[in-house]
Design a protein around this motif. Structure first.
Motif, PDB file in Angstrom:
ATOM      1  N   LEU A 154       0.823  -1.197   0.000  1.00  0.00           N
ATOM      2  CA  LEU A 154       0.000   0.000   0.000  1.00  0.00           C
ATOM      3  C   LEU A 154       0.864   1.256   0.000  1.00  0.00           C
ATOM      4  CD1 LEU A 154      -2.616  -0.876   2.782  1.00  0.00           C
ATOM      5  CD2 LEU A 154      -2.726  -1.380   0.331  1.00  0.00           C
ATOM      6  N   ILE A 155       0.323   2.328  -0.539  1.00  0.00           N
ATOM      7  CA  ILE A 155       0.878   3.654  -0.268  1.00  0.00           C
ATOM      8  C   ILE A 155       0.406   4.037   1.126  1.00  0.00           C
ATOM      9  CG2 ILE A 155       0.911   6.081  -0.926  1.00  0.00           C
ATOM     10  CD1 ILE A 155       0.241   5.164  -3.795  1.00  0.00           C
ATOM     11  N   LEU A 156       1.328   4.381   1.992  1.00  0.00           N
ATOM     12  CA  LEU A 156       0.996   4.770   3.360  1.00  0.00           C
ATOM     13  C   LEU A 156       1.217   6.274   3.494  1.00  0.00           C
ATOM     14  CD1 LEU A 156       0.280   4.085   6.321  1.00  0.00           C
ATOM     15  CD2 LEU A 156       2.728   3.711   6.710  1.00  0.00           C
ATOM     16  N   PHE A 157       0.126   7.023   3.607  1.00  0.00           N
ATOM     17  CA  PHE A 157       0.244   8.470   3.833  1.00  0.00           C
ATOM     18  C   PHE A 157       0.146   8.706   5.331  1.00  0.00           C
ATOM     19  CE2 PHE A 157      -1.255  12.768   4.424  1.00  0.00           C
ATOM     20  CZ  PHE A 157      -0.418  13.480   3.575  1.00  0.00           C
ATOM     21  N   SER A 158       1.214   9.254   5.902  1.00  0.00           N
ATOM     22  CA  SER A 158       1.304   9.436   7.344  1.00  0.00           C
ATOM     23  C   SER A 158       1.399  10.922   7.670  1.00  0.00           C
ATOM     24  CB  SER A 158       2.532   8.692   7.894  1.00  0.00           C
ATOM     25  OG  SER A 158       2.640   8.852   9.293  1.00  0.00           O
ATOM     26  N   ASP A 159       0.304  11.451   8.211  1.00  0.00           N
ATOM     27  CA  ASP A 159       0.267  12.849   8.647  1.00  0.00           C
ATOM     28  C   ASP A 159       0.942  12.920  10.012  1.00  0.00           C
ATOM     29  OD1 ASP A 159      -0.335  15.334   9.665  1.00  0.00           O
ATOM     30  OD2 ASP A 159      -2.476  15.234   9.254  1.00  0.00           O
ATOM     31  N   GLU A 160       2.157  13.495  10.030  1.00  0.00           N
ATOM     32  CA  GLU A 160       2.945  13.585  11.259  1.00  0.00           C
ATOM     33  C   GLU A 160       3.169  15.038  11.658  1.00  0.00           C
ATOM     34  OE1 GLU A 160       6.463  11.140  10.736  1.00  0.00           O
ATOM     35  OE2 GLU A 160       5.259   9.397  10.117  1.00  0.00           O
ATOM     36  N   ILE A 161       2.171  15.875  11.366  1.00  0.00           N
ATOM     37  CA  ILE A 161       2.309  17.303  11.606  1.00  0.00           C
ATOM     38  C   ILE A 161       2.460  17.616  13.091  1.00  0.00           C
ATOM     39  CG2 ILE A 161      -0.130  17.920  11.840  1.00  0.00           C
ATOM     40  CD1 ILE A 161       2.263  19.782   9.522  1.00  0.00           C
ATOM     41  N   TYR A 162       1.986  16.695  13.962  1.00  0.00           N
ATOM     42  CA  TYR A 162       2.108  16.907  15.415  1.00  0.00           C
ATOM     43  C   TYR A 162       3.302  16.144  16.014  1.00  0.00           C
ATOM     44  CZ  TYR A 162      -2.373  19.330  15.606  1.00  0.00           C
ATOM     45  OH  TYR A 162      -3.392  20.244  15.435  1.00  0.00           O
ATOM     46  N   ARG A 163       4.114  15.552  15.179  1.00  0.00           N
ATOM     47  CA  ARG A 163       5.307  14.874  15.710  1.00  0.00           C
ATOM     48  C   ARG A 163       6.214  15.894  16.380  1.00  0.00           C
ATOM     49  NH1 ARG A 163      10.297  12.185  13.291  1.00  0.00           N
ATOM     50  NH2 ARG A 163      10.622  10.336  14.592  1.00  0.00           N
TER      51      ARG A 163
END
Length: 373
Positions: A184-193
């Motif tokens: 799969l394409i994994l889109f990971s929103d890590e804006i709060y990392r």
């Protein structure tokens, strides 16, 4: 392509700059330009002041991309594309998805994370959060059941907006393996990392663990610099990166030259900036525990272990949307209700990152006294 109204942005457009007070902002206390320049080395200060205001490199300033890569393990500057943060959602969804694709996405989540896919004609399955005695939870077994043979993309967001939920590392690695097993394409929103209240809980970035991950990051939340409009996409997949850059030619093309240098200053001092934000968040959590503790029968709150926001429940027959309308009309306090986040339940978002929160809770408390006591 026709998009549904962006409810949260419509809400903020109406109230964010007109209401005198707010308790639902998602970012940490923004810096002033003078404060940020105070972190700059003499060389960076001179670079900013003598900056040539021409077009910039499409993929982003080389030093900036190297600085972003430096926040990650095993990532090079060539894996990084500088974007405006919301553009970082728009590009992958438009360039990598087609009508009929199956997409699994967390819910609740920022509307554009799934609305663009819906408008493209994708079939969506929502991985929904569950409330437990300990707070909020996403069940990885449930996620596995949602993934199908024709699933193309999995969209995740940790630390989670709007609950601050962060999975255990073993669960996160299992999510990565589910994506890898199915290519799969994994889109990971890590804006709060980097908003983990205990740094030991910080998860690896998805791009460090999986070559077909696309990671979204940026300076808007824990860095306290939303006005710079600097974000990034990271992927180690050259084919995916090419598609993203091709689509970027139809959006911003390139970044803002002054913002790039200011972003470099921020990245060179990222530990100091994130420590500043976390000090504010932790102080506000302590304040809110005392404040809402006085109204235990009226509100339920699970305080987060990371992030700058959480959900609070109004335990009353009054719908939270009506509550929000009344409190801004009567006391000038902006409160973001759950329906604007397209989430069911009598919840509202509580922002923990602003120094003004204790002050804003004063008229909020007056509203509680007037209406519920």
């Amino acid at each position: 392509m026709k998009f549904a109204p962006f409810k949260i942005e419509n809400f903020f457009r109406q109230h964010e700059f007109s209401a005198p007070y707010g308790i639902s902002q998602s970012d940490a206390e923004p810096l002033t330009l003078d404060e940020l320049l105070g972190y700059a080395s003499p060389e960076r200060r001179e670079q900013f002041e003598k900056l040539w205001l021409g077009y910039t490199e499409t993929q982003g300033h080389p030093e900036l991309r190297a600085g972003i890569a430096g926040l990650h393990e095993g990532i090079g500057a060539g894996d990084v594309i500088e974007v405006v943060p919301e553009e970082g959602v728009f590009l992958p969804m438009n360039s990598l998805l087609n009508a009929g694709d199956h997409v699994v996405v967390m819910h609740p989540s920022f509307q554009s994370l799934w609305e663009i896919a819906r408008a493209t004609g994708c079939e969506l399955s929502f991985w929904r959060q569950r409330r437990t005695d300990a707070g909020w939870h996403f069940d990885v077994d449930e996620l596995e059941r949602l993934i199908r043979g024709d699933t193309r993309m999995l969209i995740i967001n940790f630390p989670h907006n709007p609950t601050g939920y962060l999975p255990r590392r073993a669960d996160f690695e299992r999510i990565i393996e589910l994506a890898r097993e199915r290519n799969l394409i994994l889109f990971s929103d890590e804006i709060y990392r980097f908003t983990e209240h205990d740094e030991r809980r910080r998860l690896p970035s998805a791009c460090e663990l999986y070559e077909r991950a696309i990671v979204l990051g940026g300076l808007s939340k824990c860095f306290g610099l939303p006005g710079l409009r600097v974000g990034w996409l990271i992927t180690r997949d050259a084919g995916l990166s090419h598609e993203l850059q091709e689509m970027k030619s139809y959006t911003t093309i390139c970044g803002s030259a002054p913002s790039e240098i200011l972003a470099l200053i921020a990245l060179e001092n990222w530990r100091a900036l994130t420590a500043r934000s976390l000090e504010i968040v932790k102080g506000n959590i302590d304040y809110c525990r005392d404040f809402f503790g006085r109204y235990r029968d009226l509100f339920w709150i699970a305080y987060p272990d990371c992030g700058t926001i959480t959900l609070a429940e109004l335990n009353d027959d009054m719908p939270v949307s009506e509550f929000a309308e009344a409190v801004v009309a009567e006391q000038g306090v902006m409160v973001l209700p759950a329906d604007v986040m397209l989430f069911e339940g009598n919840y509202f978002r509580l922002g923990l990152g602003r120094t003004s929160l204790p002050h804003a809770l004063e008229p909020f408390e007056q509203f509680i006294i007037d209406r519920f006591n």
